[in-house]
Design an enzyme around this catalytic site. Structure first.
Site, PDB file in Angstrom:
ATOM      1  N   HIS A  83       0.816  -1.217   0.000  1.00  0.00           N
ATOM      2  CA  HIS A  83       0.000   0.000   0.000  1.00  0.00           C
ATOM      3  C   HIS A  83       0.846   1.263   0.000  1.00  0.00           C
ATOM      4  CE1 HIS A  83       0.224  -0.263   4.551  1.00  0.00           C
ATOM      5  NE2 HIS A  83       0.361   1.044   4.389  1.00  0.00           N
ATOM      6  N   ASP A 134       0.003  -7.790   1.627  1.00  0.00           N
ATOM      7  CA  ASP A 134       0.455  -6.399   1.595  1.00  0.00           C
ATOM      8  C   ASP A 134       1.984  -6.299   1.640  1.00  0.00           C
ATOM      9  OD1 ASP A 134       0.497  -3.633   1.685  1.00  0.00           O
ATOM     10  OD2 ASP A 134      -0.130  -3.501   3.780  1.00  0.00           O
ATOM     11  N   SER A 231       4.387   2.179   8.072  1.00  0.00           N
ATOM     12  CA  SER A 231       4.027   1.118   7.126  1.00  0.00           C
ATOM     13  C   SER A 231       5.243   0.580   6.390  1.00  0.00           C
ATOM     14  CB  SER A 231       3.035   1.643   6.090  1.00  0.00           C
ATOM     15  OG  SER A 231       1.741   1.692   6.601  1.00  0.00           O
TER      16      SER A 231
END
Length: 286
Positions: A83, A134, A231
């Site tokens: 992402h 992810d 992230s």
């Protein structure tokens, strides 16, 4: 704010699109020394495989353009969250000034190096609606020292055992309210039973936990967690990479553990995918 939130930064001065993280409200309070919520300062020499993804063109120079984390798993290969490389974050194709910052504790210093990204491979199985799968592989234009990489834990590794102590690293939000760090921090958490995350994220607005591709980590009482800007960063246990920061509901909440991409699934996927070539020493990344 409720609902599943990924942990990349939205571009400054641009309204966040669906699926792009924005600063969280009503997160559990962090300690005065916290960064990576509930964390402590880390010199990059203690975790030389922790890197920052940066684009000054898109995110400005305030924090050297950092917007996500990453982890070096081979001399020219960095894992991060898929992402982080979405169209809404870095454009399509990704911005040409995309770099990996390595060997730098303080983003505002001239320590370490900023290395160009030669190619990007995003897991074709990534599902942006659930955050399953992810992860992505960045191939660097020049190699890192061999000592700046961390081994990945495959399926069955004892590092995945619930109760195992682990550390998450990053330059992200310190308290869930947009207070971003410029120096590297770590937070100690524990691997939690899959059943715990399945109860926390059974579906709906708060997200759905899928044990085959995800890993649950945090503290029973909350207070220590990854947050926005972390992230793609590493979760390490027993000297091996077990997770990549992916998503969660708020930061440091007792009833909402952090969710990570399970690295054993990354290993399995790369073993039979085009992305695996980036992990071979000397491989042509173009």
């Amino acid at each position: 704010m409720r609902g599943r939130i990924v942990r990349a930064l939205a571009r400054p001065l641009v309204m966040a699109a669906v699926g792009v993280a924005i600063p969280l409200l009503n997160a559990a309070p962090a300690t005065a020394d916290s960064v990576v919520v509930g964390g402590f300062p880390v010199d990059v020499s203690q975790s030389p495989w922790t890197v920052a993804l940066a684009s000054r063109d898109l995110f400005g120079g305030t924090r050297a353009g950092q917007f996500c984390g990453g982890v070096a798993v081979a001399p020219t290969a960095v894992l991060t969250a898929a992402h982080c490389l979405g169209r809404d974050v870095v454009g399509a194709p990704p911005t040409p000034d995309l770099k990996v910052i390595t060997g730098r504790t303080d983003l505002l210093s001239d320590q370490g190096k900023e290395i160009a990204v030669r190619s990007v491979w995003v897991n074709p199985g990534y599902d942006s609606s659930t955050n399953g799968g992810d992860f992505a592989v960045l191939t660097l234009a020049e190699p890192l020292p061999s000592g700046a990489v961390v081994p990945m834990a495959g399926a069955g590794d004892p590092a995945y055992t619930p109760g195992t102590s682990a550390t998450v690293y990053g330059w992200g939000d310190t308290d869930g309210n947009g207070a971003y760090a410029h120096s590297l921090r770590g937070a100690r958490v524990h691997v939690l039973p899959d059943a715990r995350c399945e109860r926390a994220y059974p579906g709906g607005g708060d997200g759905t936990y899928a044990a085959e591709t995800m890993l649950c980590a945090g503290e029973t009482t909350g207070g220590r967690d990854a947050c926005q800007g972390d992230s793609g960063g590493p979760l390490v246990a027993q000297g091996r990479l077990i997770g990549l920061v992916s998503w969660g509901n708020g930061c440091g909440r007792a009833d909402s553990p952090g969710v990570y991409t399970r690295v054993s699934e990354v290993v399995r996927t790369l073993s039979r995918a085009d992305g695996a070539k980036a992990l071979r020493p000397g491989a042509d990344a173009t």
